[in-house]
Scaffold this motif. Structure first.
Motif: not given
Length: 123
Positions: A15-44
């Protein structure tokens, strides 16, 4: 691979500026947070646009939260469509929740024949 989704995987949203932008799956909150470091996602998020603006300015904080039921349905439908088309090999697939365009791709897509717009595909 998609079988994991039905068991222990949880759908999260970037979520960026209060708006849901991209959905993805993860096993838990820690893995979900780690996915924000995904270079492909950040580039997109920086390159892709919605309503003429980049999805992310590269500075604003990106929050991770659990998806709403509606966002989960969008994610599941996209995953099912990808599986049917044979694109289910990308385990960390992100589904955009807003309409996006790739302006770098549009530079090559004048009003030419849509079947003749990409010389890079090795025809």
């Amino acid at each position: 691979m998609l079988d994991q989704v039905g068991s222990e995987m949880i759908v999260y949203v970037a979520e960026i500026s209060g708006r849901g932008i991209a959905a993805f799956d993860a096993a838990n909150d820690i893995e979900a947070q780690a996915q924000l470091a995904n270079r492909g996602l950040l580039r997109d998020l920086i390159v892709l646009q919605n309503k003429g603006r980049a999805l992310w300015d590269g500075v604003a904080e990106i929050h991770v939260r659990m998806a709403t039921p509606e966002e989960t349905e969008i994610w599941q439908a996209s995953r099912a469509a990808a599986a049917q088309s044979g694109e289910d090999s990308d385990v960390n697939r992100h589904v955009f929740l807003v309409p996006v365009i790739d302006p770098s791709h549009d530079k090559f897509d004048d009003d030419d024949d849509p079947h003749d717009d990409d010389d890079r595909d090795g025809d």
